[in-house]
Design a protein around this motif. Structure first.
Motif, PDB file in Angstrom:
ATOM      1  N   ARG A  48      -9.196  12.760   6.215  1.00 48.18           N
ATOM      2  CA  ARG A  48      -9.009  14.171   5.860  1.00 48.18           C
ATOM      3  C   ARG A  48      -8.740  15.059   7.067  1.00 48.18           C
ATOM      4  O   ARG A  48      -8.226  16.154   6.906  1.00 48.18           O
ATOM      5  CB  ARG A  48     -10.150  14.685   5.014  1.00 48.18           C
ATOM      6  CG  ARG A  48     -11.418  14.923   5.737  1.00 48.18           C
ATOM      7  CD  ARG A  48     -12.474  15.372   4.773  1.00 48.18           C
ATOM      8  NE  ARG A  48     -13.521  16.062   5.500  1.00 48.18           N
ATOM      9  CZ  ARG A  48     -14.277  16.967   4.983  1.00 48.18           C
ATOM     10  NH1 ARG A  48     -14.129  17.315   3.728  1.00 48.18           N
ATOM     11  NH2 ARG A  48     -15.207  17.540   5.689  1.00 48.18           N
TER      12      ARG A  48
ATOM     13  N   ARG B 202      -6.542  14.212   9.209  1.00 48.58           N
ATOM     14  CA  ARG B 202      -5.087  14.069   9.301  1.00 48.58           C
ATOM     15  C   ARG B 202      -4.376  14.615   8.059  1.00 48.58           C
ATOM     16  O   ARG B 202      -3.301  15.190   8.158  1.00 48.58           O
ATOM     17  CB  ARG B 202      -4.757  12.590   9.475  1.00 48.58           C
ATOM     18  CG  ARG B 202      -3.320  12.272   9.573  1.00 48.58           C
ATOM     19  CD  ARG B 202      -2.918  11.821  10.954  1.00 48.58           C
ATOM     20  NE  ARG B 202      -1.502  11.590  11.019  1.00 48.58           N
ATOM     21  CZ  ARG B 202      -0.940  10.402  11.170  1.00 48.58           C
ATOM     22  NH1 ARG B 202      -1.685   9.331  11.321  1.00 48.58           N
ATOM     23  NH2 ARG B 202       0.354  10.292  11.213  1.00 48.58           N
ATOM     24  N   PHE B 203      -4.976  14.398   6.887  1.00 48.71           N
ATOM     25  CA  PHE B 203      -4.398  14.837   5.608  1.00 48.71           C
ATOM     26  C   PHE B 203      -5.482  15.569   4.816  1.00 48.71           C
ATOM     27  O   PHE B 203      -6.159  14.963   3.975  1.00 48.71           O
ATOM     28  CB  PHE B 203      -3.899  13.628   4.797  1.00 48.71           C
ATOM     29  CG  PHE B 203      -2.892  12.786   5.512  1.00 48.71           C
ATOM     30  CD1 PHE B 203      -1.554  13.154   5.540  1.00 48.71           C
ATOM     31  CD2 PHE B 203      -3.275  11.619   6.157  1.00 48.71           C
ATOM     32  CE1 PHE B 203      -0.619  12.364   6.189  1.00 48.71           C
ATOM     33  CE2 PHE B 203      -2.354  10.834   6.809  1.00 48.71           C
ATOM     34  CZ  PHE B 203      -1.013  11.208   6.833  1.00 48.71           C
TER      35      PHE B 203
ATOM     36  N   ASP C 218      -7.851  17.454   2.265  1.00 44.84           N
ATOM     37  CA  ASP C 218      -7.898  17.394   0.796  1.00 44.84           C
ATOM     38  C   ASP C 218      -8.676  18.574   0.210  1.00 44.84           C
ATOM     39  O   ASP C 218      -9.074  18.539  -0.943  1.00 44.84           O
ATOM     40  CB  ASP C 218      -8.491  16.054   0.328  1.00 44.84           C
ATOM     41  CG  ASP C 218      -9.961  15.899   0.656  1.00 44.84           C
ATOM     42  OD1 ASP C 218     -10.426  16.490   1.645  1.00 44.84           O
ATOM     43  OD2 ASP C 218     -10.654  15.169  -0.075  1.00 44.84           O
TER      44      ASP C 218
ATOM     45  N   SER D  10       1.307  18.085   1.146  1.00 46.15           N
ATOM     46  CA  SER D  10       0.179  17.161   1.032  1.00 46.15           C
ATOM     47  C   SER D  10       0.584  15.892   0.282  1.00 46.15           C
ATOM     48  O   SER D  10       1.322  15.954  -0.696  1.00 46.15           O
ATOM     49  CB  SER D  10      -0.970  17.831   0.279  1.00 46.15           C
ATOM     50  OG  SER D  10      -2.004  16.909   0.039  1.00 46.15           O
TER      51      SER D  10
ATOM     52  N   ARG E   1       5.804  11.366   2.599  1.00 41.56           N
ATOM     53  CA  ARG E   1       4.462  11.744   3.063  1.00 41.56           C
ATOM     54  C   ARG E   1       3.428  10.775   2.480  1.00 41.56           C
ATOM     55  O   ARG E   1       2.462  10.426   3.149  1.00 41.56           O
ATOM     56  CB  ARG E   1       4.160  13.178   2.644  1.00 41.56           C
ATOM     57  CG  ARG E   1       2.907  13.737   3.206  1.00 41.56           C
ATOM     58  CD  ARG E   1       3.107  14.234   4.613  1.00 41.56           C
ATOM     59  NE  ARG E   1       1.958  15.067   4.951  1.00 41.56           N
ATOM     60  CZ  ARG E   1       1.559  15.290   6.161  1.00 41.56           C
ATOM     61  NH1 ARG E   1       2.225  14.792   7.164  1.00 41.56           N
ATOM     62  NH2 ARG E   1       0.518  16.037   6.386  1.00 41.56           N
TER      63      ARG E   1
ATOM     64  N   VAL F 181       0.744   8.329   4.501  1.00 44.29           N
ATOM     65  CA  VAL F 181      -0.700   8.241   4.282  1.00 44.29           C
ATOM     66  C   VAL F 181      -1.116   6.793   4.005  1.00 44.29           C
ATOM     67  O   VAL F 181      -2.198   6.371   4.414  1.00 44.29           O
ATOM     68  CB  VAL F 181      -1.184   9.204   3.179  1.00 44.29           C
ATOM     69  CG1 VAL F 181      -0.967   8.666   1.788  1.00 44.29           C
ATOM     70  CG2 VAL F 181      -2.654   9.532   3.353  1.00 44.29           C
TER      71      VAL F 181
END
Length: 174
Positions: free
Chosen positions: A96, A98-99, A101, A109, A132, A136
């Motif tokens: 999270r 890095r990406f 939520d 996203s 993307r 991930v």
């Protein structure tokens, strides 16, 4: 047409599939403006396609069937109580970072559903089928390997990471 690709194929850099399907969808149900529906066959527009992955902390002796049962339990309404597995905590925190939520949500996203479903022994993700999303998946695989976690892919019924093998997933008959 088959929209799903196994995790290993996504990791191999398959980015053409989302582009192929971004303008084409089979069997969309549309209304004619008066509330009456019709099946349109092919429809030009953008398609939100996604897939799920579940990252789990399991015992070293776990089998693919053990992982499948655990993943089924994790997708249910009741979750296990107990101490958080530090490997899951570390995995989730790095993922999270890095990406994210949580709000504010980035329009780029990879998550189709947020926040991610997190339990003491798992993280369940609903990932967009996009470049993307492919990015991930690479991060999920790297982090799972770093922390000794396994990945369950419910679409292909495959388990990756059993006994430290992150190259060849274990399928339904294996």
């Amino acid at each position: 047409m088959f929209l799903y690709q196994p995790v290993w194929l996504l990791r191999a850099g398959i980015n053409a599939i989302p582009k192929l399907f971004s303008g084409l969808m089979l069997g969309i149900f549309q209304t004619d403006g008066g509330g009456r529906g019709r099946r349109s066959g092919f429809w030009s527009g953008h398609v939100a396609v996604s897939f799920d992955l579940v990252v789990l902390s399991v015992e070293p002796s776990a089998t693919a069937d053990d992982v499948r049962q655990m993943a089924d339990h994790c997708t249910g309404m009741e979750h296990r109580d107990g101490e958080l597995d530090q490997r899951i905590v570390s995995f989730y925190e790095e993922l999270r970072a890095r990406f994210p939520d949580h709000p504010p949500y980035d329009p780029e996203s990879p998550w189709m559903s947020a926040p991610l479903a997190v339990g003491i022994d798992h993280v369940r993700m609903n990932i967009s089928y996009s470049p993307r999303g492919s990015e991930v998946v690479d991060v999920v695989l790297d982090l799972a390997e770093r922390y000794g976690l396994v990945i369950y892919d419910p679409q292909g019924d495959e388990v990756t990471g059993l006994r430290g093998d992150y190259e060849v997933p274990v399928g339904p008959g294996d």
